[in-house]
Write an enzyme that holds these catalytic residues in place. Structure first.
Site, short mmCIF file in Angstrom:
data_model
loop_
_atom_site.label_atom_id
_atom_site.label_comp_id
_atom_site.label_asym_id
_atom_site.label_seq_id
_atom_site.Cartn_x
_atom_site.Cartn_y
_atom_site.Cartn_z
N CYS A 67 -5.89 1.75 -2.52
CA CYS A 67 -5.01 2.90 -2.74
C CYS A 67 -4.24 2.85 -4.05
O CYS A 67 -3.57 3.81 -4.41
CB CYS A 67 -4.04 3.08 -1.57
SG CYS A 67 -2.78 1.78 -1.42
N CYS B 48 0.82 -1.21 0.00
CA CYS B 48 0.00 0.00 0.00
C CYS B 48 0.85 1.26 0.00
O CYS B 48 2.05 1.23 0.25
CB CYS B 48 -0.86 0.05 1.26
SG CYS B 48 -2.06 -1.26 1.43
N CYS C 182 -2.64 -3.03 -3.48
CA CYS C 182 -3.91 -2.80 -2.79
C CYS C 182 -4.95 -2.29 -3.78
O CYS C 182 -4.65 -1.44 -4.63
CB CYS C 182 -3.69 -1.77 -1.69
SG CYS C 182 -5.18 -1.24 -0.82
N CYS D 198 -3.01 4.93 2.71
CA CYS D 198 -4.10 3.98 2.53
C CYS D 198 -5.00 3.93 3.76
O CYS D 198 -4.54 3.91 4.90
CB CYS D 198 -3.56 2.59 2.22
SG CYS D 198 -4.87 1.43 1.75
#
Length: 104
Positions: free
Chosen positions: A72, A38, A69, A42
């Site tokens: 994000c 991430c 992810c 995030c």
């Protein structure tokens, strides 16, 4: 903002916990238990401290086998990602295109 090499692990951890956008693009973090990486900003659940590893860039995380992810979108290789931006752009385009049309 200083270069990535000058941030201590504690500073990076605090950025992760507080979802600090100022660190986006400066480093990325992965969660060993989920296999996902991430951006610091995030909004996903904060991982346990012992389960994270830090990367200088998204490519490093990908090379280590972590998945990006879906919230994000760290694989987009842009410093700041706003998930609402695409909706705003599409709405703006629609309004500009259809502004003078009369409704049925």
């Amino acid at each position: 903002m200083k270069s990535n090499n000058l941030f201590s692990f504690e500073v990076k951890w605090k950025a992760i916990v507080t979802c600090d956008k100022r660190y986006d693009g400066k480093f990325f973090y992965a969660v060993k238990t989920t296999g996902i990486f991430c951006r610091p900003s995030c909004k996903s659940k904060t991982p346990n401290y012992e389960n994270i590893c830090i990367f200088k860039n998204a490519m490093e995380a990908l090379q280590q086998g972590f998945r990006p992810c879906k919230r994000c979108r760290p694989e987009l290789f842009i410093d700041i990602y706003d998930p609402q931006q695409e909706v705003v752009e599409k709405t703006k385009f629609y309004l500009e295109k259809n502004y003078e049309k009369k409704s049925p």
